[in-house]
Design a protein around this motif. Structure first.
Motif, PDB file in Angstrom:
ATOM      1  N   VAL A 342       3.963   1.508   2.770  1.00  0.00           N
ATOM      2  CA  VAL A 342       3.948   1.835   1.343  1.00  0.00           C
ATOM      3  C   VAL A 342       3.738   3.337   1.184  1.00  0.00           C
ATOM      4  O   VAL A 342       3.287   4.017   2.114  1.00  0.00           O
ATOM      5  CB  VAL A 342       2.845   1.071   0.583  1.00  0.00           C
ATOM      6  CG1 VAL A 342       3.067  -0.429   0.656  1.00  0.00           C
ATOM      7  CG2 VAL A 342       1.458   1.436   1.111  1.00  0.00           C
ATOM      8  N   MET A 346       1.518   3.331  -3.953  1.00  0.00           N
ATOM      9  CA  MET A 346       1.369   1.915  -3.608  1.00  0.00           C
ATOM     10  C   MET A 346       2.647   1.137  -3.894  1.00  0.00           C
ATOM     11  O   MET A 346       2.626  -0.028  -4.300  1.00  0.00           O
ATOM     12  CB  MET A 346       0.181   1.284  -4.338  1.00  0.00           C
ATOM     13  CG  MET A 346      -1.147   1.812  -3.872  1.00  0.00           C
ATOM     14  SD  MET A 346      -1.426   1.426  -2.111  1.00  0.00           S
ATOM     15  CE  MET A 346      -2.508   2.761  -1.630  1.00  0.00           C
ATOM     16  N   GLU A 347       3.775   1.766  -3.637  1.00  0.00           N
ATOM     17  CA  GLU A 347       5.078   1.116  -3.735  1.00  0.00           C
ATOM     18  C   GLU A 347       5.625   0.907  -2.326  1.00  0.00           C
ATOM     19  O   GLU A 347       5.442   1.762  -1.450  1.00  0.00           O
ATOM     20  CB  GLU A 347       6.048   1.964  -4.543  1.00  0.00           C
ATOM     21  CG  GLU A 347       5.603   2.222  -5.970  1.00  0.00           C
ATOM     22  CD  GLU A 347       6.446   3.286  -6.650  1.00  0.00           C
ATOM     23  OE1 GLU A 347       6.477   3.292  -7.892  1.00  0.00           O
ATOM     24  OE2 GLU A 347       7.044   4.124  -5.929  1.00  0.00           O
ATOM     25  N   MET A 427       0.513  -7.814  -3.097  1.00  0.00           N
ATOM     26  CA  MET A 427       1.555  -7.000  -3.729  1.00  0.00           C
ATOM     27  C   MET A 427       2.761  -7.914  -3.955  1.00  0.00           C
ATOM     28  O   MET A 427       3.673  -7.950  -3.141  1.00  0.00           O
ATOM     29  CB  MET A 427       1.919  -5.805  -2.843  1.00  0.00           C
ATOM     30  CG  MET A 427       0.804  -4.810  -2.631  1.00  0.00           C
ATOM     31  SD  MET A 427       1.313  -3.418  -1.571  1.00  0.00           S
ATOM     32  CE  MET A 427       2.619  -2.657  -2.569  1.00  0.00           C
ATOM     33  N   ASP A 429       6.145  -9.642  -4.592  1.00  0.00           N
ATOM     34  CA  ASP A 429       7.491  -9.094  -4.445  1.00  0.00           C
ATOM     35  C   ASP A 429       8.433 -10.241  -4.112  1.00  0.00           C
ATOM     36  O   ASP A 429       8.162 -11.015  -3.196  1.00  0.00           O
ATOM     37  CB  ASP A 429       7.502  -8.047  -3.323  1.00  0.00           C
ATOM     38  CG  ASP A 429       8.762  -7.202  -3.316  1.00  0.00           C
ATOM     39  OD1 ASP A 429       9.868  -7.775  -3.296  1.00  0.00           O
ATOM     40  OD2 ASP A 429       8.637  -5.971  -3.319  1.00  0.00           O
ATOM     41  N   GLU A 442       1.864 -14.759  -3.085  1.00  0.00           N
ATOM     42  CA  GLU A 442       1.928 -14.141  -1.780  1.00  0.00           C
ATOM     43  C   GLU A 442       1.622 -15.170  -0.713  1.00  0.00           C
ATOM     44  O   GLU A 442       1.005 -16.191  -0.996  1.00  0.00           O
ATOM     45  CB  GLU A 442       0.964 -12.944  -1.691  1.00  0.00           C
ATOM     46  CG  GLU A 442      -0.441 -13.242  -2.165  1.00  0.00           C
ATOM     47  CD  GLU A 442      -1.348 -13.840  -1.084  1.00  0.00           C
ATOM     48  OE1 GLU A 442      -1.047 -13.696   0.101  1.00  0.00           O
ATOM     49  OE2 GLU A 442      -2.333 -14.471  -1.440  1.00  0.00           O
ATOM     50  N   THR A 447       6.230  -7.440   1.392  1.00  0.00           N
ATOM     51  CA  THR A 447       4.902  -6.853   1.613  1.00  0.00           C
ATOM     52  C   THR A 447       3.948  -7.813   2.324  1.00  0.00           C
ATOM     53  O   THR A 447       2.782  -7.492   2.515  1.00  0.00           O
ATOM     54  CB  THR A 447       4.267  -6.429   0.274  1.00  0.00           C
ATOM     55  OG1 THR A 447       4.119  -7.587  -0.561  1.00  0.00           O
ATOM     56  CG2 THR A 447       5.137  -5.391  -0.441  1.00  0.00           C
ATOM     57  N   GLY A 450       0.031  -8.435   1.775  1.00  0.00           N
ATOM     58  CA  GLY A 450      -0.378  -7.334   0.914  1.00  0.00           C
ATOM     59  C   GLY A 450      -0.895  -6.125   1.671  1.00  0.00           C
ATOM     60  O   GLY A 450      -0.680  -5.964   2.880  1.00  0.00           O
ATOM     61  N   PHE A 451      -1.590  -5.265   0.931  1.00  0.00           N
ATOM     62  CA  PHE A 451      -2.079  -3.982   1.433  1.00  0.00           C
ATOM     63  C   PHE A 451      -3.425  -4.157   2.124  1.00  0.00           C
ATOM     64  O   PHE A 451      -4.373  -4.692   1.542  1.00  0.00           O
ATOM     65  CB  PHE A 451      -2.207  -3.001   0.263  1.00  0.00           C
ATOM     66  CG  PHE A 451      -2.631  -1.614   0.657  1.00  0.00           C
ATOM     67  CD1 PHE A 451      -1.706  -0.695   1.143  1.00  0.00           C
ATOM     68  CD2 PHE A 451      -3.962  -1.224   0.557  1.00  0.00           C
ATOM     69  CE1 PHE A 451      -2.100   0.587   1.505  1.00  0.00           C
ATOM     70  CE2 PHE A 451      -4.359   0.056   0.921  1.00  0.00           C
ATOM     71  CZ  PHE A 451      -3.420   0.961   1.405  1.00  0.00           C
TER      72      PHE A 451
END
Length: 466
Positions: A342, A346-347, A427, A429, A442, A447, A450-451
């Protein structure tokens, strides 16, 4: 302050060589037996044997040293029984060869007619000529170098690492193995973390290239950038962790033979002369910031062996986005983590490879900073750089903090993977299809879970019980 390294002494393990020392490459900077290192007419062949060591139950061995030795014993025992006839044939043909017992594979450089002879042997499932390697993508971005790191880049703070460092969590007591192009170990941000910093490179450095076997070097710069983000002073996540390294890649990529040989060395590190393997000195974590263009059986087996020994494996997802189904087919099972990238907003990075993986698995597992991150160069200075190659070592560093926070998680790679996934910040998507599960939208194939957020991962680690 980095801790000292205590090397345990155990009886030497049997290497499958039938009386010969393990061959190494005579010259050059590639690990694919390029034409410059071969006699006319020689080709490089990979021989895969059907038998695979039964590693059932090794995870129940509580002692780290004993567990590693038992995994290696079973692997070498299987390879010894399987490969004897093939090694005899390769020896009779005066072919140079190396036994990759970690995957029950033989790699040899011999005359073309030797391939069909070996393919006809009982227990051989496949013989093929090694392809021209692929794997080291050009970074999507590289800044001009600069002499000082300042306070490092945005990436360490985004992961929540500074608050953990204030609590004394810096990865101390954990070793991260770097399989890459080597590492420029004298870089000011890396020297204090190198496990061989006392000048003893045995068990801390592996090169299949004789010209570089005596001490760590970086033949392309990629590995130094990776190591900086995992453990580098100021610029890294686990600034108190130790690191060891091996060369598996060159600027031309990462051939299967080089990758699996490095995985084998990580499982049972040796002296720089490739003798006296000691699996008790294996790292707790391995970072592999390279991709394979295909699903390789020897690498799958090697990945399973590393997992059986208790090693957590962290892989870069690749830089082939935004297309779906581009994530690298690396690793095997739930004992490894695939990492996407990312940016500072945070994209998801445009270049970050998406899933699903070729076996239907969600990929990547998680994402981390991978755009314009600050790291070390092989020339002793610093630069900003981009790519999933540089997101992965940040996650490897977070994993080191997790293990330090709860040492009972050492040797439990499945549980560490689960912690990193379940504590990641979602995140959502759907660009590569609907999520495979419906928990807060999720994980997904862009992603993953996630992060990665280090404080949450560490909190979960502290609460974990066997």
């Amino acid at each position: 302050m980095k801790r000292g390294c205590l090397l345990a002494v155990v009886p030497a393990l049997l290497l499958v060589a039938c009386g010969q020392s393990t061959p190494t490459i005579d010259s050059g900077v590639r690990t694919d037996y390029s034409s410059a290192t071969l006699a006319p007419g020689d080709q490089l062949f990979v021989v895969q044997f059907d038998a695979e060591a039964d590693l059932t139950g090794v995870e129940d061995i509580k002692d780290w040293d004993e567990r590693g030795r038992e995994v290696v014993r079973r692997l070498q025992e299987t390879a010894t029984a399987s490969q004897a006839d093939a090694i005899a044939a390769a020896t009779a043909a005066n072919a140079r060869f190396v036994s990759l017992w970690i995957s029950n594979t033989l790699v040899f450089a011999g005359h073309p007619e030797l391939g069909p002879d070996l393919a006809a042997l009982p227990g051989v499932t496949k013989v093929w000529q090694e392809e021209v390697p692929t794997g080291l993508d050009d970074p999507p971005f590289q800044s001009p170098p600069f002499p000082e790191p300042g306070d490092g880049g945005w990436e360490v703070a985004a992961l929540g690492v500074p608050e953990l460092q204030k609590q004394g969590l810096d990865g101390s007591g954990i070793t991260i193995g770097i399989i890459d192009t080597g590492v420029a170990y004298t870089h000011e941000s890396l020297l204090s973390g190198y496990r061989g910093r006392d000048g003893n490179h045995d068990y801390n450095w592996f090169s299949p290239l004789r010209a570089f076997k005596d001490e760590p070097v970086d033949i392309a710069g990629h590995g130094t950038a990776v190591a900086g983000l995992a453990v580098g002073d100021v610029i890294g996540v686990a600034t108190g962790a130790d690191w060891i390294a091996s060369i598996a890649c060159s600027e031309g990529g990462c051939p299967l033979s080089g990758v699996v040989h490095s995985m084998q060395w990580m499982l049972a590190p040796t002296t720089v002369d490739q003798t006296d393997p000691k699996p008790e000195l294996r790292p707790e974590i391995i970072n592999s910031s390279w991709v394979r263009s295909q699903d390789d059986e020897p690498m799958k087996r090697a990945s399973r062996a590393l997992a059986a020994s208790g090693i957590l494996q962290v892989y870069a997802a690749g830089n082939d986005g935004p297309a779906c189904e581009t994530a690298s087919p690396a690793g095997e099972g739930d004992s490894f983590v695939s990492v996407g990238s990312v940016n500072q907003d945070m994209e998801l990075s445009e270049f970050s490879s998406r899933g699903p993986a070729n076996d239907g698995r969600v990929a990547p597992d998680v994402v981390a900073p991978g755009e314009r991150v600050v790291t070390a160069t092989m020339d002793g200075i610093y630069q900003e750089i981009s790519g999933t190659s540089f997101a992965a070592p940040l996650v490897a560093g977070v994993a080191a903090l997790v293990l330090q926070a709860n040492p009972q998680l050492v040797g439990q790679p499945d549980d560490v993977t689960r912690i990193l996934r379940e504590t990641a910040r979602p995140m959502p998507d759907t660009q590569c299809g609907e999520p495979t599960t419906s928990v807060n939208d999720e994980p997904n194939d862009a992603t993953g879970w996630g992060f990665v957020y280090a404080p949450d991962a560490v909190a979960a680690a502290k609460a974990w019980k066997p």
